[in-house]
Design a protein around this motif. Structure first.
Motif, PDB file in Angstrom:
ATOM      1  N   THR A  71      -0.885  -0.023  -4.326  1.00 40.99           N
ATOM      2  CA  THR A  71      -2.314   0.219  -4.517  1.00 40.99           C
ATOM      3  C   THR A  71      -2.640   1.668  -4.855  1.00 40.99           C
ATOM      4  O   THR A  71      -3.696   1.944  -5.423  1.00 40.99           O
ATOM      5  N   ALA A  72      -1.722   2.607  -4.552  1.00 41.97           N
ATOM      6  CA  ALA A  72      -1.975   4.005  -4.932  1.00 41.97           C
ATOM      7  C   ALA A  72      -1.958   4.194  -6.446  1.00 41.97           C
ATOM      8  O   ALA A  72      -2.400   5.228  -6.946  1.00 41.97           O
ATOM      9  N   ALA A  73      -1.477   3.191  -7.194  1.00 37.72           N
ATOM     10  CA  ALA A  73      -1.449   3.293  -8.658  1.00 37.72           C
ATOM     11  C   ALA A  73      -2.842   3.426  -9.247  1.00 37.72           C
ATOM     12  O   ALA A  73      -3.005   3.944 -10.355  1.00 37.72           O
ATOM     13  N   VAL A  74      -3.859   2.987  -8.519  1.00 35.07           N
ATOM     14  CA  VAL A  74      -5.227   3.096  -9.023  1.00 35.07           C
ATOM     15  C   VAL A  74      -5.641   4.550  -9.204  1.00 35.07           C
ATOM     16  O   VAL A  74      -6.490   4.872 -10.059  1.00 35.07           O
ATOM     17  N   GLU A  75      -5.039   5.447  -8.429  1.00 33.42           N
ATOM     18  CA  GLU A  75      -5.429   6.858  -8.480  1.00 33.42           C
ATOM     19  C   GLU A  75      -5.182   7.488  -9.842  1.00 33.42           C
ATOM     20  O   GLU A  75      -5.799   8.499 -10.183  1.00 33.42           O
ATOM     21  N   HIS A 121       0.816  -1.219   0.000  1.00 31.31           N
ATOM     22  CA  HIS A 121       0.000   0.000   0.000  1.00 31.31           C
ATOM     23  C   HIS A 121       0.849   1.268   0.000  1.00 31.31           C
ATOM     24  O   HIS A 121       0.470   2.275  -0.599  1.00 31.31           O
ATOM     25  N   ALA A 122       1.979   1.261   0.693  1.00 31.01           N
ATOM     26  CA  ALA A 122       2.789   2.469   0.828  1.00 31.01           C
ATOM     27  C   ALA A 122       3.865   2.594  -0.243  1.00 31.01           C
ATOM     28  O   ALA A 122       4.638   3.544  -0.225  1.00 31.01           O
ATOM     29  N   GLN A 123       3.915   1.667  -1.189  1.00 27.95           N
ATOM     30  CA  GLN A 123       4.967   1.720  -2.202  1.00 27.95           C
ATOM     31  C   GLN A 123       4.784   2.926  -3.117  1.00 27.95           C
ATOM     32  O   GLN A 123       3.664   3.325  -3.447  1.00 27.95           O
ATOM     33  N   HIS A 124       5.915   3.504  -3.505  1.00 24.32           N
ATOM     34  CA  HIS A 124       5.891   4.553  -4.538  1.00 24.32           C
ATOM     35  C   HIS A 124       6.969   4.234  -5.557  1.00 24.32           C
ATOM     36  O   HIS A 124       8.159   4.216  -5.243  1.00 24.32           O
ATOM     37  N   HIS A 125       6.528   3.981  -6.786  1.00 19.49           N
ATOM     38  CA  HIS A 125       7.442   3.706  -7.889  1.00 19.49           C
ATOM     39  C   HIS A 125       7.219   4.791  -8.932  1.00 19.49           C
ATOM     40  O   HIS A 125       6.370   4.680  -9.823  1.00 19.49           O
ATOM     41  N   GLY A 126       7.951   5.867  -8.771  1.00 19.10           N
ATOM     42  CA  GLY A 126       7.813   7.017  -9.652  1.00 19.10           C
ATOM     43  C   GLY A 126       8.907   8.009  -9.334  1.00 19.10           C
ATOM     44  O   GLY A 126       9.893   7.691  -8.681  1.00 19.10           O
ATOM     45  N   GLY A 127       8.740   9.232  -9.774  1.00 20.75           N
ATOM     46  CA  GLY A 127       9.737  10.262  -9.519  1.00 20.75           C
ATOM     47  C   GLY A 127       9.640  11.360 -10.557  1.00 20.75           C
ATOM     48  O   GLY A 127       8.902  11.247 -11.549  1.00 20.75           O
ATOM     49  N   PRO A 128      10.410  12.441 -10.362  1.00 21.10           N
ATOM     50  CA  PRO A 128      10.414  13.528 -11.335  1.00 21.10           C
ATOM     51  C   PRO A 128      10.964  13.067 -12.690  1.00 21.10           C
ATOM     52  O   PRO A 128      11.708  12.088 -12.775  1.00 21.10           O
ATOM     53  N   TYR A 129      10.603  13.794 -13.733  1.00 23.67           N
ATOM     54  CA  TYR A 129      11.084  13.486 -15.083  1.00 23.67           C
ATOM     55  C   TYR A 129      12.618  13.513 -15.111  1.00 23.67           C
ATOM     56  O   TYR A 129      13.221  14.362 -14.477  1.00 23.67           O
ATOM     57  N   PRO A 130      13.266  12.580 -15.816  1.00 22.44           N
ATOM     58  CA  PRO A 130      12.728  11.583 -16.731  1.00 22.44           C
ATOM     59  C   PRO A 130      12.420  10.219 -16.106  1.00 22.44           C
ATOM     60  O   PRO A 130      12.204   9.247 -16.847  1.00 22.44           O
ATOM     61  N   ALA A 131      12.418  10.132 -14.779  1.00 22.03           N
ATOM     62  CA  ALA A 131      11.993   8.868 -14.181  1.00 22.03           C
ATOM     63  C   ALA A 131      10.573   8.547 -14.605  1.00 22.03           C
ATOM     64  O   ALA A 131      10.256   7.401 -14.939  1.00 22.03           O
ATOM     65  N   THR A 132       9.707   9.550 -14.600  1.00 20.71           N
ATOM     66  CA  THR A 132       8.335   9.377 -15.078  1.00 20.71           C
ATOM     67  C   THR A 132       7.874  10.645 -15.772  1.00 20.71           C
ATOM     68  O   THR A 132       8.513  11.704 -15.674  1.00 20.71           O
ATOM     69  N   THR A 133       6.741  10.544 -16.441  1.00 18.51           N
ATOM     70  CA  THR A 133       6.129  11.712 -17.080  1.00 18.51           C
ATOM     71  C   THR A 133       5.065  12.350 -16.198  1.00 18.51           C
ATOM     72  O   THR A 133       4.468  13.358 -16.582  1.00 18.51           O
ATOM     73  N   ALA A 134       4.800  11.751 -15.031  1.00 15.25           N
ATOM     74  CA  ALA A 134       3.756  12.269 -14.130  1.00 15.25           C
ATOM     75  C   ALA A 134       4.273  12.154 -12.709  1.00 15.25           C
ATOM     76  O   ALA A 134       4.154  11.099 -12.084  1.00 15.25           O
ATOM     77  N   VAL A 135       4.861  13.229 -12.197  1.00 13.24           N
ATOM     78  CA  VAL A 135       5.609  13.176 -10.949  1.00 13.24           C
ATOM     79  C   VAL A 135       4.757  12.790  -9.751  1.00 13.24           C
ATOM     80  O   VAL A 135       5.268  12.254  -8.769  1.00 13.24           O
ATOM     81  N   GLY A 136       3.462  12.999  -9.810  1.00 10.75           N
ATOM     82  CA  GLY A 136       2.610  12.718  -8.659  1.00 10.75           C
ATOM     83  C   GLY A 136       2.040  11.319  -8.620  1.00 10.75           C
ATOM     84  O   GLY A 136       1.202  11.027  -7.767  1.00 10.75           O
TER      85      GLY A 136
END
Length: 466
Positions: free
Chosen positions: A419-423, A398-413
């Motif tokens: 489970t937060a990926a559903v958002e 539930h608390a995992q975050h797999h993302g980050g500022p560009y260029p890690a991702t195109t959507a920093v938030g």
């Protein structure tokens, strides 16, 4: 030869997904059924091994992760927690200076989603992987543009789920572009290279109706080893570094690519003494790109510490890296590690400040004293900051975050794991002054879904079993 789905079939798949959006489906039942079907199909691992060259044990573990992820999303959706329900009852004495109307806010599905899977995780980021699972959890049907690295597995999975009507599989670049630009599609998700992801992001943004595009692209995943740790446990650090950067032949988006160690420590010598495991890469194309990326690393003031054919460890110093930062601090997809020695702790923070956005940043240390400044910088640069653990391996929780500022991702938030990926595939709607009969069930006063009611968490709401 790359397969191409006829554009008429692509359009039909999107239109069917849109019709299902209007009709609706039960995400909990669908997610559990998808997981059960994947678990019950014994030939999936065999097909994936043949197409990707990944070992069976790795693939079986990845399939287990995938079905667990589907069931975890089902548990979340069953509670209603993903809907972010907020209910404010009418209040004539609301102190803002005017009466408060009855307002009820809920998240609802965006609509059809196009998913572009990853080549390095044929299950976890494949046809029924995390992007698909989180879209289905949101109530969004999915059109998957199959990855060319495992077309047979993609079709087999699509056929396994075909009668559910929630996932369609198409093939080819033209099909992917057609699906992403179809006016009925409301979001896209991608895992892969910066170049490919950026092209699709630009395509999604250039539509007459721009849509959100959630791309997970590239990351160097730097590891910062402090003086105390480097001198107290150099052999252990070297062994753990090798295990991490060679895992899966270095074909992980969270693979550590740069290791900073203090001058005078024996970490480099310990690294040189560790055997570097070898494994086949996913394809000849990826292997060629890896060799080109290694060859592009500047060689002045750089020595080969270990390997050189296949897994490679290069050694240089931080002064040289800071002088030609962009050439050194870039992703090299494959079993490559750049070891950088530093003399001054201030230069280490300068290195961190100059980094692009990252999926992860790791601190290896014995004591936390004096690291506040570095950790603050890393928290601004990376989506996940690790202490004395290595970034490869992304827990589905539930608390995992797999993302980050560009260029890690195109959507920093956003996150693509957990489970937060559903958002990503939900949007808010507020209902003002509506009669109960016309409200969605989750917004009614007698519904036990998780909710914030008049600013207070509702008592007796459903809780998660996990």
């Amino acid at each position: 030869m790359t397969r191409e789905t006829p554009l008429a079939e692509v359009h039909a798949a999107v239109e069917a997904a849109d019709r299902l959006c209007w009709a609706g489906f039960d995400p909990v039942a669908v997610l559990r059924e998808v997981a059960d079907r994947l678990d019950g199909r014994g030939d999936l691992v065999e097909v994936a091994e043949r197409e990707t060259h990944l070992p069976p044990a790795r693939l079986r573990g990845e399939l287990q992760r995938t079905t667990f992820q589907l069931r975890l999303f089902a548990e979340l959706v069953a509670t209603g927690a993903h809907l972010g329900v907020r209910i404010d009852h009418a209040d004539p004495d609301w102190p803002m200076g005017a009466p408060r109307p009855d307002l009820r806010r809920v998240l609802q599905p965006l609509g059809p989603v196009v998913v572009f899977p990853a080549g390095n995780f044929p299950f976890a980021f494949g046809v029924a992987g995390g992007d698909t699972a989180s879209a289905l959890a949101a109530g969004c049907p999915v059109v998957v543009k199959a990855h060319p690295g495992y077309p047979e597995l993609s079709d087999l999975t699509g056929e396994l789920l075909a009668d559910l009507g929630v996932v369609a599989v198409v093939h080819g670049e033209a099909a992917g572009r057609a699906a992403l630009t179809h006016p009925l599609v409301k979001a896209g998700a991608f895992t892969g290279s910066v170049r490919g992801g950026r092209a699709l992001f630009d395509l999604a943004a250039a539509r007459p109706e721009p849509i959100p595009f959630y791309g997970e692209l590239g990351s160097v995943n730097p590891v910062f080893v402090t003086r105390d740790a480097a001198f107290s446990r150099p052999k252990r650090i070297a062994e753990e570094a090798v295990a991490s950067f060679t895992l899966g032949a270095g074909q992980f988006c969270t693979k550590p690519g740069v290791l900073l160690v203090p001058e005078g420590s024996s970490v480099p010598e310990a690294l040189a003494a560790v055997d570097l495991p070898t494994a086949p890469m996913l394809s000849a194309r990826i292997e060629e790109a890896y060799r080109d990326a290694v060859a592009a690393v500047p060689r002045e003031g750089v020595s080969v510490l270990a390997g050189g054919e296949g897994p490679t460890v290069l050694l240089t110093d931080l002064r040289r890296v800071l002088a030609d930062f962009d050439a050194f601090a870039r992703e090299c997809f494959g079993p490559f590690l750049l070891v950088v020695t530093y003399a001054d702790d201030e230069d280490v923070e300068e290195f961190a400040r100059r980094l692009d956005g990252q999926l992860t940043a790791t601190v290896i240390a014995d004591e936390p004293d004096g690291l506040d400044g570095l950790v603050r910088v890393l928290a601004r640069k990376a989506g996940r900051v690790l202490w004395n653990q290595w970034p490869t391996g992304v827990s589905v929780t539930h608390a995992q975050h797999h993302g980050g500022p560009y260029p890690a991702t195109t959507a920093v938030g956003s996150t693509s794991v957990g489970t937060a990926a559903v958002e990503r595939f939900l949007r808010p709607v507020a209902y003002q002054n509506f009669p109960t009969a016309l409200l969605p069930p989750s917004l009614r006063d007698d519904t036990p879904a998780l909710a914030l009611v008049d600013g207070v968490p509702r008592e007796g709401a459903l809780t998660m079993r996990w």
